[in-house]
Design an enzyme around this catalytic site. Sequence first.
Site, PDB file in Angstrom:
ATOM      1  N   LYS A  16       5.348 -34.297   0.807  1.00 39.35           N
ATOM      2  CA  LYS A  16       4.737 -32.968   0.879  1.00 39.35           C
ATOM      3  C   LYS A  16       5.819 -32.007   1.341  1.00 39.35           C
ATOM      4  CE  LYS A  16       1.736 -34.872   3.866  1.00 39.35           C
ATOM      5  NZ  LYS A  16       0.430 -34.498   3.302  1.00 39.35           N
ATOM      6  N   ARG A  17       5.550 -30.690   1.290  1.00 40.47           N
ATOM      7  CA  ARG A  17       6.520 -29.753   1.839  1.00 40.47           C
ATOM      8  C   ARG A  17       6.812 -30.094   3.301  1.00 40.47           C
ATOM      9  NH1 ARG A  17       8.005 -25.210  -1.498  1.00 40.47           N
ATOM     10  NH2 ARG A  17       8.994 -24.424   0.379  1.00 40.47           N
ATOM     11  N   LYS A  36       2.836 -30.264   9.429  1.00 38.53           N
ATOM     12  CA  LYS A  36       2.586 -31.513   8.699  1.00 38.53           C
ATOM     13  C   LYS A  36       3.157 -32.722   9.441  1.00 38.53           C
ATOM     14  CE  LYS A  36       2.524 -29.173   4.157  1.00 38.53           C
ATOM     15  NZ  LYS A  36       1.187 -29.442   3.591  1.00 38.53           N
ATOM     16  N   THR A  76      -4.117 -32.267  -0.980  1.00 38.94           N
ATOM     17  CA  THR A  76      -4.575 -32.823  -2.259  1.00 38.94           C
ATOM     18  C   THR A  76      -3.811 -34.113  -2.552  1.00 38.94           C
ATOM     19  OG1 THR A  76      -3.071 -31.236  -3.272  1.00 38.94           O
ATOM     20  CG2 THR A  76      -5.413 -30.722  -3.362  1.00 38.94           C
ATOM     21  N   HIS A  88      -6.325 -20.427   1.257  1.00 42.12           N
ATOM     22  CA  HIS A  88      -5.666 -21.737   1.309  1.00 42.12           C
ATOM     23  C   HIS A  88      -4.909 -21.991   2.595  1.00 42.12           C
ATOM     24  CE1 HIS A  88      -6.178 -22.755  -3.024  1.00 42.12           C
ATOM     25  NE2 HIS A  88      -6.156 -21.431  -3.158  1.00 42.12           N
ATOM     26  N   LYS A 121      -4.864 -38.044  -4.089  1.00 44.86           N
ATOM     27  CA  LYS A 121      -4.143 -38.801  -5.122  1.00 44.86           C
ATOM     28  C   LYS A 121      -3.825 -40.205  -4.618  1.00 44.86           C
ATOM     29  CE  LYS A 121      -2.288 -34.383  -6.564  1.00 44.86           C
ATOM     30  NZ  LYS A 121      -1.199 -33.404  -6.324  1.00 44.86           N
TER      31      LYS A 121
END
Length: 801
Positions: free
Chosen positions: A538-539, A544, A646, A357, A650
Site C-alpha cells: 500500500k502507499r 498505515k 480495498t 475517502h 483482495k
Amino acid sequence: MENELSNLALTPASLETSIRRHLTYTMGKDAEHASIYDWRMALSYAVRDLIVGPWFASTQQTYGTDHKRVYYLSMEFLIGRILEDATINLGLRDVAEEVMGRFGQDFRAIVEDEPDAALGNGGLGRLAACFMESMATLGCPAFGYGIRYEHGLFRQRFEGGRQVETPEDWLKQTHPWEFARPESAYTIGFKGQVETRGGKEVWVPGESVFATAYDTPVVGWKGRWANTLRLWGAQPTTMFDLERFNRGDYAAAAEPETLARTLSRVLYPDDTTYQGKELRLKQEFFLTSAALQDILRRFLQTHKDLRLLPSKVAIQMNDTHPAIAGPELIRLLVDDHGLPFDKALEITQGCLGYTNHTLLPEALEKWATYTFGNVLPRHMQIVERIDSWHRIKYPARPHYVGIVKHHEVRMGELAFITSHQVNGVSALHSDLVKKNLFPELNALHPGRIINQTNGVTPRRWLKMCNRPLSGLISGSIGDGWEDNLDRLRELEKPIKSKAFRDDFAKAKRVNKAALSNWIGETQGISVSPDALFDVQIKRIHEYKRQLLNILQTVAHWDRIRQNPNANWVPRVKIFGGKAAPGYAVAKEIIRLINDVAEVVNNDPVTGDLLKIVYPANYNVSMAERLIPASDLSEQISTAGKEASGTGNMKFMMNGAVTIGTLDGANVEILQEVGEENFFLFGLTAEEVTKRRADPDHARKAIESSQALMDVLQMIAEGTFSPDQKDRYHDLVHRVWHHDYFLVASDFAAYDKAQMRVDAVFNDPDEWARMAAMNTARSGFFSSDRTIRSYMSEIWGVTSAL
Ligand code: 26W
C-alpha cells in the site's frame, strides 16, 4: 439485451485472422520481423475490435430508451493493464493464449509487455477503476470522466535503500485502447474578470485551453455491456505565435502551447497532504468543466427542459477533487441557460453525490479565497452565494460552520451542501464522517450521509490474477460465481473435507512457487515457497504503520538469533509501496525497511528463517502477482485512520488471512469471516482517542515492552546503518516522544498476534481451512454489490440489461 459471446462470432481461426490482419495492416510488420510490441498491438487491436460491437449496442440502447446515466468524476483512474482483463471479460483469454501460441508467441510475455495505466495514486484511483468494471458488468449506463495524464504515477527506484523518483512514460508507445475524439472539444476558461452586462454577471476568462476527449471502452463480464471512460487532454487554443517564431524567439512563441500542455502533463503524486497549488486547482476545474459541458450537451441533444436534468443525470464526485462541479453546474445553468439561482442549485443538488475517502485533516482540500477567486472569479461569487443561501435557509447553522471560513474555501463543505447524498466508504468510516467530520451539517441534514462499503472487482482480482484458485472454485461450485460472488459461500461445504483443503493449499503453493521464482530473478533473493508469505502493500504512510511492521520484524529477528534452533516458522516479509515525493518521514521508513533487509537477509544465523523483500515500483500489476501468493495480509493502520482499504478485500478473496486492527473495512471483514479466521489486535478507534490524551502514552508503552525497548535501542545504535550510526536517531526519538499513530501502544498486541499466526501456520491443515474460509466469505466485497447499492441509494439508476 444479450450480447453473449456467440454474438462476437469468435472462433480461434477468426481471431488468428484478425491478429494477422492487424499485424500486417495496422502495424505494418510481417510475422518474421514483428517484435513483442507489434504482437501485443496486433492482439490488442483484434480484441478491441470485439469490444466495439457491445459498446455501440450499449450506447444505442441507452439513447433509445432514454435511460438515466451515471457520470463518475475522478481525478484518478488506476487502471493497470487492460489486455488480459479484456480477454477475460470477453471469455476468450484461453483462446487468445492458444492463438498466440500458434504464432510462436508467449501470451504471458505479451500481456506483461503492456505498461500499467497508472493514472492514480492508490486506493481512490483503483476504486474508480473497479467501479467502472462493475458498472459495465451490471449494465449501468455510465461514463467515467478523468484526465489523460501524459505521465502517470512516478516510477520508484531504490538507491542505497532510498526512494528515487523518475517520470513515468506510459504513452511513449501507442496506447491501443483509446479512440481520440478531436471533434469533442470544449473551451475551459481561467482567471479574467466578471462583468455585469444588462444586469447579468458574465465571466470573461483571461486564459483558456481546449479539452479534447479520448475514449476507452470498458467492457463488463461476458461482454454484455460496455461503457466509456472519457479522459480529457489539454490543447492550446492558439497553436503558437508565428510572429515571435519568425523573429527567432522560439521559446516565447510556444508559450500558449506550453501552458495548455502543462494541465494534463502529470498526475499529482501526493495523497497525503493537500498543498494549495494553483495548477492542481486548474486541473480540477479542467476535468470538471469539460465533463459538465459534455453532460449538458448530451442531455440537450434529446431534451429541452434542464429542470429534468436530475431525472436523467447522476454525477458522482470521487472525493472533493471535482467538487467545483457544484458551482460550475450552477454557473452553466444560470449564466449560459438563464435559470434562476435557486432553481439551478436545486437541480445541481438533485444530480450530485459526494464520496468522502479520508478523514485525515491534512488531506482535506481547502483553497485560499485569494487563489480561488483569482483562478475562478465567477465561481468565487457563486460559492459565496451558495454559502449565504445555506446560512439563511438553515438559521440553526452554527457561526463557525460554512463553506468560506478564515479566507479559505472548504471543498468538503462545498461538496456536502451541493449534493443530495454524501457517503463514506466503510461502516466505521461513515460513522466517523457523521460524528467527527460533519457533525453540524449532519444534524442540519439528517439522512444525507450514508454508507457505501467499498468493493473490488472479482474478475480482475480473483478470476484473472489467480488462475489456480479460480480453477479450483469453478471445479467445485461450477461457473457463475464471477458475477454472483455470494456464491463463494457454497465453498463452505467442501472446505469441511480434507481433500478440498489440500487442493486449496496446493493452489496457494503454485502461486507462491511462481512468486519465489520471480523474487529470485528480479530481487536476487532466494525464498522458500514453504515459508509464510507475510505481505504489506500500500502507499507508505505513517498511519498505515509500515513502521510497526518493520519494528516487529526486528524483534522477531532478534528472537530467532537468541535461539536459532527453536521451532521457528520460516517467514518472508514482503513490502511494497511508494511514498509521496515530499513526505520525508515516509521516505525515512522506506529506507529503514531496506536497511533492515540488508542486514537480516545477509545474516547466516537466521538464514532462511527470515527474509525481507521490498521490490521497487509497486503498482497494480505487482499487486496481481503478490496477492494470490500471500498467506498473511497486513492491515494494521491506527484505528480510525484508514477510511476503508480495498487491498484488504483482495487478499481475503485470494485466501490470505488478515492480521489487522478494527479499522475501515477490516471491521466488516472480521464480521463476515468470524474471529476464528482473523488475527485481530490493537486499540479501537475510541481507545486510540483516549490513549492519545495521555501525554506519556509512548514512553509508558515502550517501558512496558522489553522487546520494543531493545528494538528501538538497536535501531538507534546503528545496527542497521553501520555506515552512519545516527541515521535513525530522529525516527527513534519520534517514536518515544511524538508517536501520534500509536506504534508503541499497539506494539505488544501486534507482536503477540504475530506469535498466534506462527502457531496456526505450524498446523498446515488448520491454516488451509482459515485461508479457504476467507475466500468463501468474501462475496460481500465484490464491487458489484457496492455499485448495486450506489445505483439504488444514490443514483436512482436501474440496469439497462
Ligand atoms: C489532495 C491530496 C489528496 C489526494 C488523494 C488527498 C487525499 C486523497 C485520497 C482521498 C486518498 C485515498 O486514496 N484514500 C483512500 O480511498 C480508498 C478508496 O475509498 C480507501 O479504501 C482508503 O482507505 C483511503 O485511504
